[in-house]
Scaffold this motif. Structure first.
Motif, PDB file in Angstrom:
ATOM      1  N   GLU A   1       0.846  -1.192   0.000  1.00 41.40           N
ATOM      2  CA  GLU A   1       0.000   0.000   0.000  1.00 41.40           C
ATOM      3  C   GLU A   1       0.878   1.236   0.000  1.00 41.40           C
ATOM      4  OE1 GLU A   1      -3.521  -0.650   3.025  1.00 41.40           O
ATOM      5  OE2 GLU A   1      -1.818  -1.939   3.516  1.00 41.40           O
ATOM      6  N   ALA A   2       0.635   2.127  -0.963  1.00 42.95           N
ATOM      7  CA  ALA A   2       1.395   3.380  -1.013  1.00 42.95           C
ATOM      8  C   ALA A   2       0.648   4.368  -1.885  1.00 42.95           C
ATOM      9  CB  ALA A   2       2.791   3.146  -1.579  1.00 42.95           C
ATOM     10  N   GLU A   3       0.561   5.590  -1.415  1.00 42.66           N
ATOM     11  CA  GLU A   3      -0.023   6.667  -2.218  1.00 42.66           C
ATOM     12  C   GLU A   3      -1.358   6.280  -2.824  1.00 42.66           C
ATOM     13  OE1 GLU A   3       3.069   7.650  -4.961  1.00 42.66           O
ATOM     14  OE2 GLU A   3       4.497   7.950  -3.337  1.00 42.66           O
ATOM     15  N   GLY A   4      -2.227   5.677  -2.024  1.00 40.29           N
ATOM     16  CA  GLY A   4      -3.581   5.385  -2.487  1.00 40.29           C
ATOM     17  C   GLY A   4      -3.694   4.148  -3.356  1.00 40.29           C
ATOM     18  N   LEU A   5      -2.581   3.498  -3.658  1.00 41.69           N
ATOM     19  CA  LEU A   5      -2.612   2.272  -4.469  1.00 41.69           C
ATOM     20  C   LEU A   5      -2.434   1.066  -3.553  1.00 41.69           C
ATOM     21  CD1 LEU A   5      -2.553   0.860  -7.294  1.00 41.69           C
ATOM     22  CD2 LEU A   5      -0.069   1.134  -7.230  1.00 41.69           C
ATOM     23  N   THR A   6      -3.315   0.098  -3.695  1.00 40.21           N
ATOM     24  CA  THR A   6      -3.197  -1.154  -2.943  1.00 40.21           C
ATOM     25  C   THR A   6      -3.044  -2.289  -3.938  1.00 40.21           C
ATOM     26  OG1 THR A   6      -4.596  -0.307  -1.167  1.00 40.21           O
ATOM     27  CG2 THR A   6      -4.361  -2.692  -1.314  1.00 40.21           C
TER      28      THR A   6
ATOM     29  N   LEU B   1     -13.366  -7.673 -13.218  1.00 42.82           N
ATOM     30  CA  LEU B   1     -12.784  -7.501 -11.884  1.00 42.82           C
ATOM     31  C   LEU B   1     -12.442  -6.046 -11.569  1.00 42.82           C
ATOM     32  CD1 LEU B   1     -10.925 -10.844 -11.847  1.00 42.82           C
ATOM     33  CD2 LEU B   1     -12.409 -10.042 -10.010  1.00 42.82           C
ATOM     34  N   GLU B   2     -12.163  -5.246 -12.592  1.00 46.56           N
ATOM     35  CA  GLU B   2     -11.957  -3.818 -12.378  1.00 46.56           C
ATOM     36  C   GLU B   2     -13.031  -3.067 -13.168  1.00 46.56           C
ATOM     37  OE1 GLU B   2      -9.781  -2.516 -10.207  1.00 46.56           O
ATOM     38  OE2 GLU B   2      -8.963  -4.460  -9.645  1.00 46.56           O
ATOM     39  N   ALA B   3     -12.817  -1.790 -13.442  1.00 45.56           N
ATOM     40  CA  ALA B   3     -13.879  -0.985 -14.062  1.00 45.56           C
ATOM     41  C   ALA B   3     -14.292  -1.494 -15.444  1.00 45.56           C
ATOM     42  CB  ALA B   3     -13.426   0.477 -14.145  1.00 45.56           C
ATOM     43  N   GLY B   4     -13.357  -2.028 -16.192  1.00 46.25           N
ATOM     44  CA  GLY B   4     -13.682  -2.569 -17.517  1.00 46.25           C
ATOM     45  C   GLY B   4     -12.836  -3.794 -17.777  1.00 46.25           C
ATOM     46  N   PHE B   5     -13.105  -4.470 -18.896  1.00 47.49           N
ATOM     47  CA  PHE B   5     -12.330  -5.654 -19.283  1.00 47.49           C
ATOM     48  C   PHE B   5     -10.847  -5.307 -19.405  1.00 47.49           C
ATOM     49  CE2 PHE B   5     -10.356  -8.112 -22.744  1.00 47.49           C
ATOM     50  CZ  PHE B   5     -10.606  -9.411 -22.330  1.00 47.49           C
TER      51      PHE B   5
ATOM     52  N   GLY C   1       4.477 -10.595  -7.769  1.00 43.86           N
ATOM     53  CA  GLY C   1       4.898 -10.266  -9.135  1.00 43.86           C
ATOM     54  C   GLY C   1       4.396  -8.901  -9.568  1.00 43.86           C
ATOM     55  N   ALA C   2       3.127  -8.623  -9.282  1.00 47.93           N
ATOM     56  CA  ALA C   2       2.542  -7.337  -9.676  1.00 47.93           C
ATOM     57  C   ALA C   2       3.197  -6.191  -8.907  1.00 47.93           C
ATOM     58  CB  ALA C   2       1.036  -7.359  -9.430  1.00 47.93           C
ATOM     59  N   ILE C   3       3.514  -6.434  -7.644  1.00 50.53           N
ATOM     60  CA  ILE C   3       4.141  -5.395  -6.818  1.00 50.53           C
ATOM     61  C   ILE C   3       5.542  -5.090  -7.358  1.00 50.53           C
ATOM     62  CG2 ILE C   3       4.981  -4.840  -4.499  1.00 50.53           C
ATOM     63  CD1 ILE C   3       2.665  -6.766  -3.471  1.00 50.53           C
ATOM     64  N   LEU C   4       6.305  -6.122  -7.675  1.00 49.62           N
ATOM     65  CA  LEU C   4       7.656  -5.919  -8.226  1.00 49.62           C
ATOM     66  C   LEU C   4       7.587  -5.207  -9.572  1.00 49.62           C
ATOM     67  CD1 LEU C   4       8.558  -7.819  -5.967  1.00 49.62           C
ATOM     68  CD2 LEU C   4      10.074  -8.909  -7.625  1.00 49.62           C
ATOM     69  N   LEU C   5       6.633  -5.570 -10.384  1.00 46.96           N
ATOM     70  CA  LEU C   5       6.514  -4.936 -11.686  1.00 46.96           C
ATOM     71  C   LEU C   5       6.176  -3.454 -11.528  1.00 46.96           C
ATOM     72  CD1 LEU C   5       5.404  -6.886 -14.669  1.00 46.96           C
ATOM     73  CD2 LEU C   5       4.767  -4.492 -14.594  1.00 46.96           C
ATOM     74  N   HIS C   6       5.320  -3.152 -10.555  1.00 48.30           N
ATOM     75  CA  HIS C   6       4.992  -1.752 -10.269  1.00 48.30           C
ATOM     76  C   HIS C   6       6.238  -1.006  -9.778  1.00 48.30           C
ATOM     77  CE1 HIS C   6       2.871   1.754  -8.785  1.00 48.30           C
ATOM     78  NE2 HIS C   6       3.377   1.540  -7.595  1.00 48.30           N
ATOM     79  N   LEU C   7       6.953  -1.588  -8.838  1.00 44.91           N
ATOM     80  CA  LEU C   7       8.156  -0.923  -8.303  1.00 44.91           C
ATOM     81  C   LEU C   7       9.216  -0.749  -9.391  1.00 44.91           C
ATOM     82  CD1 LEU C   7       8.578  -2.807  -4.887  1.00 44.91           C
ATOM     83  CD2 LEU C   7       7.634  -0.516  -5.253  1.00 44.91           C
ATOM     84  N   GLY C   8       9.281  -1.710 -10.315  1.00 45.37           N
ATOM     85  CA  GLY C   8      10.319  -1.685 -11.338  1.00 45.37           C
ATOM     86  C   GLY C   8      10.131  -0.636 -12.414  1.00 45.37           C
ATOM     87  N   GLN C   9       8.914  -0.087 -12.514  1.00 43.91           N
ATOM     88  CA  GLN C   9       8.645   0.894 -13.570  1.00 43.91           C
ATOM     89  C   GLN C   9       9.651   2.042 -13.543  1.00 43.91           C
ATOM     90  OE1 GLN C   9       6.203   0.339 -15.887  1.00 43.91           O
ATOM     91  NE2 GLN C   9       5.808  -1.552 -14.782  1.00 43.91           N
ATOM     92  N   ALA C  10      10.012   2.470 -12.343  1.00 41.71           N
ATOM     93  CA  ALA C  10      10.879   3.647 -12.219  1.00 41.71           C
ATOM     94  C   ALA C  10      12.287   3.280 -11.749  1.00 41.71           C
ATOM     95  CB  ALA C  10      10.256   4.640 -11.229  1.00 41.71           C
ATOM     96  N   HIS C  11      12.597   1.974 -11.685  1.00 42.66           N
ATOM     97  CA  HIS C  11      13.882   1.564 -11.112  1.00 42.66           C
ATOM     98  C   HIS C  11      14.567   0.508 -11.965  1.00 42.66           C
ATOM     99  CE1 HIS C  11      11.851   3.429  -7.642  1.00 42.66           C
ATOM    100  NE2 HIS C  11      13.066   3.866  -7.382  1.00 42.66           N
ATOM    101  N   PRO C  12      15.528   0.947 -12.788  1.00 42.83           N
ATOM    102  CA  PRO C  12      16.208   0.020 -13.709  1.00 42.83           C
ATOM    103  C   PRO C  12      16.925  -1.130 -13.017  1.00 42.83           C
ATOM    104  CG  PRO C  12      16.678   2.302 -14.281  1.00 42.83           C
ATOM    105  CD  PRO C  12      15.961   2.330 -12.971  1.00 42.83           C
ATOM    106  N   VAL C  13      17.210  -1.029 -11.710  1.00 45.24           N
ATOM    107  CA  VAL C  13      17.844  -2.153 -11.029  1.00 45.24           C
ATOM    108  C   VAL C  13      16.903  -3.356 -11.011  1.00 45.24           C
ATOM    109  CG1 VAL C  13      17.095  -1.515  -8.697  1.00 45.24           C
ATOM    110  CG2 VAL C  13      19.139  -2.903  -8.988  1.00 45.24           C
TER     111      VAL C  13
ATOM    112  N   ALA D   1      -2.240   3.427 -11.998  1.00 49.12           N
ATOM    113  CA  ALA D   1      -2.811   2.631 -10.901  1.00 49.12           C
ATOM    114  C   ALA D   1      -3.750   1.560 -11.467  1.00 49.12           C
ATOM    115  CB  ALA D   1      -3.551   3.533  -9.918  1.00 49.12           C
ATOM    116  N   ALA D   2      -4.569   1.939 -12.444  1.00 51.05           N
ATOM    117  CA  ALA D   2      -5.489   0.967 -13.055  1.00 51.05           C
ATOM    118  C   ALA D   2      -4.692  -0.117 -13.777  1.00 51.05           C
ATOM    119  CB  ALA D   2      -6.435   1.681 -14.024  1.00 51.05           C
TER     120      ALA D   2
END
Lengths: 218, 218
Positions: free
Chosen positions: A65-70, B158-162, A75-87, B94-95
């Motif tokens: 949970e961070a900045e309104g995103l849960t 599962l979310e707002a749209g397919f 895997g999804a959490i790592l992919l989210h964190l990796g967007q801005a971090h080339p490491v 986020a979506a």
């Protein structure tokens, strides 16, 4: 809205602090990118309460949970964190797609037979079929490890440098330590040791162990 | 370099053309984004040859090749395709992260017990423990489906749209048809039917069936 990300983990991990639960993947990734975080420890009853099910529909850990995103699913959490971090994820789109491919391979090709093997030692230990079926599962695991070992070859990591794909694969392979299966693949044993040798992994494991010890004492 | 993407699939799918193999996920996604593609059909021996192992280290299908990029793992392929196509992955970060979370949930939380159940009907049918263990697996599947059904509630998706998350989940749940498990969750049966009703799914399935019929005749 939390300023510092909140990660959930087991109050008393079934592995007794060896860091085999999936929250360690998220902790390790946060250490790799130098992002401070806090951990909320949950017992099994709390994981099935409505408050946690709102974060994680399957009542498991970890969540993020961070900045309104849960988010749930490591895997999804790592992919989210990796967007801005080339490491974690390379910037080049093709290299990034290949790193993501190893993340999916870790959780959907390599982990399932390993997880079944671990789960059976808990759920099926007293069944008459336990021993015979564990040998079948060990065969399936060996087949996957053989292919993975061939692909890794003499490389340090699966692509040009360390990525979130290696982080996931090393985490998945750690579950096998001491079962006499991965030990037949020295290249993979060295690969896991290489991952465990990263300072970020060491920090994540030490933090997780300190919490496990405190829970044990408390 | 191929101008039109090349996807690999089974020459003779074990499901006899019902589209339960993982190539259908990629075909469906390509139909959703209107991207023409060609399919290279492989038999089991070809899947274990060096030429294919270079594409897919675990010797499975599907793979995806386009513009010098080669990928395996259906999840990674969908995520790559979704970068430029909001019908698969929303543009809002986020979506998008939540859609990716459902992709990982599909392959690492929902699919493993379902895959074990399917695999056991092939590998363990003649073992003395088959019936008793299938009932244990059915219980694990029901627990996951109950949670998923609660989260879906009255929603169409599962979310707002397919998203690609629904594409993966519907694909995974389709494996259960006719086993008397998902039928206890009418909301999920309707969810699968909603996915199967999408024109892109219908086109992908029809193409896959035509190939299966040709292979059967050939």
């Amino acid at each position: 809205m939390a300023k510092v990300p909140v990660v959930t983990g087991f109050r008393r991990s079934p592995d007794g602090g060896r860091g085999l639960a999936r929250d360690l993947r998220v902790r390790w990734a946060l250490e790799e990118i130098g992002q401070p975080y806090v951990v909320e420890l949950l017992d099994f009853a709390e994981m099935k309460e409505a408050r946690h099910l709102a974060r994680h529909p399957f009542g498991q850990i970890p969540t993020y949970e961070a900045e309104g995103l849960t988010l749930f699913e490591s895997g999804a959490i790592l992919l989210h964190l990796g967007q801005a971090h080339p490491v974690l994820l390379p910037v080049d789109p093709a290299a990034r797609a290949r790193a993501v491919q190893w993340m999916f391979a870790a959780v959907s090709t390599v982990e399932p037979p390993i997880f079944e093997f671990s789960l059976a030692t808990v759920l099926e230990r007293d069944t008459p079929w336990f021993q015979e079926r564990q040998e079948m599962l060990a065969g399936r695991i060996r087949a996957v490890l053989g292919r993975l070992s061939d692909r890794l070859g003499q490389g340090d990591w699966l692509e040009a440098g360390f990525t979130a794909g290696d982080l996931m694969l090393v985490s998945v392979l750690r579950r096998l330590a001491g079962h006499g299966i991965i030990e037949d693949f020295p290249g993979l044993v060295a690969y896991v040791a290489r991952g465990e040798g990263r300072p970020a992994f060491q920090r994540a494991l030490a933090a997780q162990r300190a919490e496990a010890d405190a829970a044990q004492a408390g």
